[in-house]
Design an enzyme around this catalytic site. Structure first.
Site, PDB file in Angstrom:
ATOM      1  N   GLY A 144       0.749  -1.240   0.000  1.00  0.00           N
ATOM      2  CA  GLY A 144       0.000   0.000   0.000  1.00  0.00           C
ATOM      3  C   GLY A 144       0.787   1.303   0.000  1.00  0.00           C
ATOM      4  N   GLY A 145       2.108   1.227  -0.186  1.00  0.00           N
ATOM      5  CA  GLY A 145       2.910   2.445  -0.211  1.00  0.00           C
ATOM      6  C   GLY A 145       2.438   3.402  -1.300  1.00  0.00           C
ATOM      7  N   LYS A 146       2.266   2.856  -2.491  1.00  0.00           N
ATOM      8  CA  LYS A 146       1.871   3.734  -3.593  1.00  0.00           C
ATOM      9  C   LYS A 146       0.411   4.144  -3.462  1.00  0.00           C
ATOM     10  CE  LYS A 146       5.396   1.826  -6.609  1.00  0.00           C
ATOM     11  NZ  LYS A 146       5.556   0.514  -5.918  1.00  0.00           N
ATOM     12  N   ASP A 204      -5.711  -6.080  -4.712  1.00  0.00           N
ATOM     13  CA  ASP A 204      -4.548  -6.982  -4.686  1.00  0.00           C
ATOM     14  C   ASP A 204      -5.042  -8.406  -4.542  1.00  0.00           C
ATOM     15  OD1 ASP A 204      -1.286  -6.491  -4.092  1.00  0.00           O
ATOM     16  OD2 ASP A 204      -2.079  -8.474  -3.548  1.00  0.00           O
ATOM     17  N   ARG A 240      -2.037  -9.879   1.993  1.00  0.00           N
ATOM     18  CA  ARG A 240      -1.390  -8.591   1.717  1.00  0.00           C
ATOM     19  C   ARG A 240      -2.416  -7.471   1.673  1.00  0.00           C
ATOM     20  NH1 ARG A 240       4.012  -8.707  -0.382  1.00  0.00           N
ATOM     21  NH2 ARG A 240       3.578  -7.020  -1.844  1.00  0.00           N
ATOM     22  N   ASP A 245      -8.400 -11.050  -8.971  1.00  0.00           N
ATOM     23  CA  ASP A 245      -7.305 -11.182  -9.917  1.00  0.00           C
ATOM     24  C   ASP A 245      -7.326  -9.965 -10.837  1.00  0.00           C
ATOM     25  OD1 ASP A 245      -5.558 -11.782 -11.979  1.00  0.00           O
ATOM     26  OD2 ASP A 245      -5.942 -13.942 -11.826  1.00  0.00           O
ATOM     27  N   GLY A 246      -6.254  -9.206 -10.805  1.00  0.00           N
ATOM     28  CA  GLY A 246      -6.193  -7.983 -11.590  1.00  0.00           C
ATOM     29  C   GLY A 246      -6.387  -8.200 -13.089  1.00  0.00           C
ATOM     30  N   ASP A 258       1.339  -1.806 -10.798  1.00  0.00           N
ATOM     31  CA  ASP A 258       2.627  -2.020 -10.111  1.00  0.00           C
ATOM     32  C   ASP A 258       2.769  -3.521  -9.873  1.00  0.00           C
ATOM     33  OD1 ASP A 258       4.997  -1.229  -8.787  1.00  0.00           O
ATOM     34  OD2 ASP A 258       3.988  -1.361  -6.857  1.00  0.00           O
ATOM     35  N   CYS A 304       9.913  -3.262  -9.569  1.00  0.00           N
ATOM     36  CA  CYS A 304      11.150  -2.953  -8.841  1.00  0.00           C
ATOM     37  C   CYS A 304      12.228  -3.938  -9.266  1.00  0.00           C
ATOM     38  CB  CYS A 304      10.926  -2.927  -7.337  1.00  0.00           C
ATOM     39  SG  CYS A 304      10.137  -4.383  -6.688  1.00  0.00           S
TER      40      CYS A 304
HETATM   41  C1  SAM Z   1       5.082  -5.030  -6.278  1.00  0.00           C
HETATM   42  S1  SAM Z   1       3.767  -5.550  -5.315  1.00  0.00           S
HETATM   43  C2  SAM Z   1       2.795  -4.095  -5.162  1.00  0.00           C
HETATM   44  C3  SAM Z   1       3.349  -3.063  -4.208  1.00  0.00           C
HETATM   45  C4  SAM Z   1       2.420  -1.908  -3.926  1.00  0.00           C
HETATM   46  N1  SAM Z   1       1.948  -1.298  -5.151  1.00  0.00           N
HETATM   47  C5  SAM Z   1       3.048  -0.900  -3.050  1.00  0.00           C
HETATM   48  O1  SAM Z   1       3.521   0.124  -3.557  1.00  0.00           O
HETATM   49  O2  SAM Z   1       3.087  -1.090  -1.818  1.00  0.00           O
HETATM   50  C6  SAM Z   1       2.849  -6.579  -6.358  1.00  0.00           C
HETATM   51  C7  SAM Z   1       1.546  -7.097  -5.798  1.00  0.00           C
HETATM   52  O3  SAM Z   1       0.823  -7.737  -6.827  1.00  0.00           O
HETATM   53  C8  SAM Z   1      -0.008  -8.705  -6.215  1.00  0.00           C
HETATM   54  N2  SAM Z   1      -0.465  -9.625  -7.275  1.00  0.00           N
HETATM   55  C9  SAM Z   1       0.133 -10.724  -7.746  1.00  0.00           C
HETATM   56  N3  SAM Z   1      -0.625 -11.287  -8.730  1.00  0.00           N
HETATM   57  C10 SAM Z   1      -1.709 -10.503  -8.860  1.00  0.00           C
HETATM   58  C11 SAM Z   1      -2.844 -10.544  -9.714  1.00  0.00           C
HETATM   59  N4  SAM Z   1      -2.991 -11.526 -10.603  1.00  0.00           N
HETATM   60  N5  SAM Z   1      -3.765  -9.592  -9.562  1.00  0.00           N
HETATM   61  C12 SAM Z   1      -3.620  -8.609  -8.659  1.00  0.00           C
HETATM   62  N6  SAM Z   1      -2.565  -8.509  -7.838  1.00  0.00           N
HETATM   63  C13 SAM Z   1      -1.632  -9.446  -7.950  1.00  0.00           C
HETATM   64  C14 SAM Z   1       0.870  -9.302  -5.153  1.00  0.00           C
HETATM   65  O4  SAM Z   1       0.077  -9.846  -4.106  1.00  0.00           O
HETATM   66  C15 SAM Z   1       1.686  -8.094  -4.677  1.00  0.00           C
HETATM   67  O5  SAM Z   1       1.143  -7.565  -3.503  1.00  0.00           O
END
Ligand code: SAM
EC number: 2.1.1.-
Lengths: 272, 381
Positions: free
Chosen positions: B182-184, B201, B206, B234-235, B252, B307
């Site tokens: 959740g930072g962003k 997410d 998470r 699922d995104g 992200d 990242c």
């Molecule tokens: C890089 S992190 C995001 C960090 C966040 N944006 C932040 O700034 O704190 C990627 C996230 O994508 C999620 N993720 C993985 N597969 C996904 C999907 N199919 N749909 C949505 N989220 C997914 C993971 O659970 C993870 O928390």
């Protein structure tokens, strides 16, 4: 020309008093030094070294003993000027300590070179030097000949605490994959282990120094130990690390903090 | 202390390093050693100031640490260059005119993009303190202010660049497709421009962290139901669920999290049993980005970020997603030029100069932020 200093010795108020005057009119101590090969200026500087109110005979005997050990007048003067401890050492101690170094294998010529470089070898008790030599032999497994080579290449090593020697040895032997022969000539004992570790880990994290393989052999692509330890910062950066001074500077700070915190963690784990 | 026994077995982090050495030394050449040592050394944080907290006190406390707000520093760089530029070309005294040296050799459309981006950057409400180059100080843990809200959020300062690039304007509705922890998301809310924010997410555990973060930083009325929605879907479904809906979308994605993979064993994507998952990442990333491109309205913008330093997960994913969006969904998008970021943020971050699309912050010991890749895409149709 008789200098001001020596002339002052004639004055009735001189602490030397008249009984120290030789037939030639010079103070006995000074005359003795001139006799064994010092020039006036050197003799003056040596006599100026004696502790206030101390017996000038002592500094003269020390000086003569150093000459007997085979040191040149210049070297003798320099050592006496630089080492307060040496000036307090007795003649017998000097003789024993030099003999001790000879018994470790230092031949004539080498002995004098090592002593000029590291006068502490004569001001430290014999037992210190022996303990260091024993550690190099037993813990670090250098041969007697190699210990002698260490005495020649980095005489300082024999003045270090055995615990430190062992730690430094183990670090370069295991972590850096160095062999005994390289360790003697690389300058390990002339640099502090902290600095060696900073440079080694700097290179390691840059990917320019790979850890030894399972047999403990260091990859040939690694820089030579000497290049890691003996170069100045700017040469080290330009030739070995090939990154900017700012990066090394920042890494030093970070590494120091890592060390500090690793130590704190260890203390808290063991409940200290 | 026996050094021999402190050598680790072959852990995941070691495998990650081997993999990076092979791939990144090819990708970055002579730059790789400097990046490598930075990844292996403690990273720097930024303190994102909570605009909902008692801000004045927080600003004073952070300034007392000799930290500086890198965003306001960038803003003064912009205004300095703008005034210089206005003096140079005094006949066209347009305030928002972007200095030539920021725009470089670009066509008109790109100039307008840069001009608009810089002028909204000048008005950004985000405040994030960092320590200057070479200063390795750390921020203390954030405390609660008199309203019970935490004063600042510690994060990789480079993570704010995708948010700044997204350029959220007043009244926008925003989708954060992979939002946890959740930072962003928090930064998106700190712009105080979101009319509506959907944060999603896949991972429920998470997502609950995301809940907690918002709870600790954002007053209740600011995260009321009609303003913020948190989901765990699922995104990849978004393109179907809410097509052409949002003004802005942040994608992200999950990635090899290069820094994490080198330092932590737990949850390491380089674990042998996760090899398949790791190899599928570019595919997942592409699908998520396509989904984001479909969820944004025509004329809206998407920022893709990771990242990781990996070209396969960055530029290649962007290019592949652009193709797929067009061929499979008739969605036309155009990468936007962000090179002005390189100039205005160069005191704080080190940028890689040779990305085909997007911008990449590379870690450097004196400015140990990132890696952070971000690329902005405008949906045309
Ligand atoms: C890089 S992190 C995001 C960090 C966040 N944006 C932040 O700034 O704190 C990627 C996230 O994508 C999620 N993720 C993985 N597969 C996904 C999907 N199919 N749909 C949505 N989220 C997914 C993971 O659970 C993870 O928390």
């Amino acid at each position: 020309m008789v200098s001001l200093f020596l002339r002052r010795c004639f004055m009735p108020s001189s602490i030397l008093g008249s009984r120290h005057l030789s037939l030639s009119g010079l103070p006995v101590a000074a005359q003795e030094l001139l006799d064994v090969g010092f020039n006036e200026e050197q003799a003056e500087r040596i006599l100026a070294l004696k502790p206030r109110g101390g017996d000038p005979r002592h500094i003269v005997s020390c000086t003569k003993e150093l000459l007997l050990i085979g040191l040149t007048p210049q070297a003798t003067l320099k050592m006496l000027e630089e080492s307060k401890e040496l000036r307090k050492t007795t003649v017998k101690e000097l003789r024993d300590r030099a003999d001790n170094l000879r018994s470790l294998g230092l031949g004539e010529g080498s002995l004098q070179r090592s002593l000029t470089r590291c006068p502490a070898l004569l001001s430290l008790p014999r037992s210190y030097v022996l303990a260091a030599a024993k550690c190099l032999r037993q813990q670090c497994r250098f041969t007697a000949q190699q210990v002698c080579d260490i005495l020649r290449f980095s005489p300082e090593a024999l003045t270090y605490d055995p615990g430190y020697l062992e730690e430094a040895f183990q670090y370069v032997y295991f972590r850096m994959g160095a062999n005994h022969k390289d360790i003697i000539t690389c300058g390990l004992f002339q640099t502090s282990l902290d600095e060696v570790r900073v440079r080694h880990q700097f290179l390691e994290r840059l990917g320019r120094f790979l850890p030894p393989d399972k047999k403990g052999v260091s990859p040939t692509s690694n820089p030579k130990l000497k290049e890691v330890m003996a170069l100045s910062d700017s040469d080290f950066l330009a030739r070995v690390a090939r990154v900017s001074p700012e990066e090394l500077h920042t890494f030093r700070k970070i590494f120091a903090r890592e060390e500090l915190e690793a130590g704190e963690n260890k203390d808290s784990e063991t409940g200290m | 202390k026996k050094w021999a026994t402190t050598l680790p077995k072959i852990p995941c982090s070691r495998l990650a390093l081997q993999y990076f050495d092979i791939n990144y030394s090819m990708q970055f050449g002579d730059l790789w050693p400097s990046i490598r040592i930075s990844l292996l050394t403690e990273q720097k944080y930024g303190a994102l100031v909570n605009n909902f907290s008692h801000k004045e006190t927080v600003l004073n406390n952070l300034s007392a640490l000799k930290a500086k707000d890198f965003i306001s520093e960038a803003q003064s760089v912009i205004s300095l260059l703008q005034t210089q530029n206005n003096v140079d070309t005094s006949e066209k005294m347009v305030f928002t005119e972007v200095p030539l040296n920021l725009v470089g050799e670009k066509n008109d459309a790109e100039q307008t993009q840069a001009t608009n981006l810089l002028s909204s950057l000048s008005n950004s409400k985000l405040t994030c303190f960092t320590f200057s180059r070479g200063d390795i100080s750390r921020f203390p843990q954030s405390r609660s202010d008199c309203f019970g809200l935490l004063e600042y959020y510690l994060m990789d300062a480079a993570s704010l660049l995708p948010v700044l690039a997204l350029d959220i304007q007043h009244g926008h509705s925003v989708l954060d497709l992979c939002a946890a922890p959740g930072g962003k998301t928090l930064a998106l809310l700190q712009t105080e421009n979101c009319q509506y924010l959907a944060a999603n997410d896949l991972s429920t555990s998470r997502s609950s962290r995301l809940h907690r973060v918002l709870h600790s930083y954002v007053p209740r009325d600011q995260r009321a139901e009609h303003k913020v929605r948190i989901t765990s879907w699922d995104g990849r479904l978004w393109g179907d669920l809410e097509a052409s809906t949002y003004d802005r979308v942040l994608v992200d994605v999950p990635c090899t999290t290069d820094r994490h993979s080198l330092l932590e064993e737990e949850n390491n994507i380089f674990h042998r049993i996760r090899t398949k998952q790791r190899q599928m990442l570019p595919l997942l990333q592409t699908e998520l980005l396509v989904s984001g491109l479909r969820a944004v309205r025509p004329g809206g913008e998407v920022v893709y970020s990771t990242c990781s330093l990996s070209q396969l997960q960055n530029e290649c994913v962007v290019q592949r997603a652009i193709e797929l969006a067009a061929t499979d969904h008739g969605v036309l998008v155009k990468p936007q030029d962000l090179s002005c970021f390189r100039e205005v943020f160069k005191n704080t971050f080190n940028f890689f100069q040779d990305c085909r699309v997007g911008e990449l912050v590379v870690p450097h010991l004196t400015a140990n932020f990132g890696p952070m890749f971000f690329c902005k895409l405008l949906r045309i149709k």
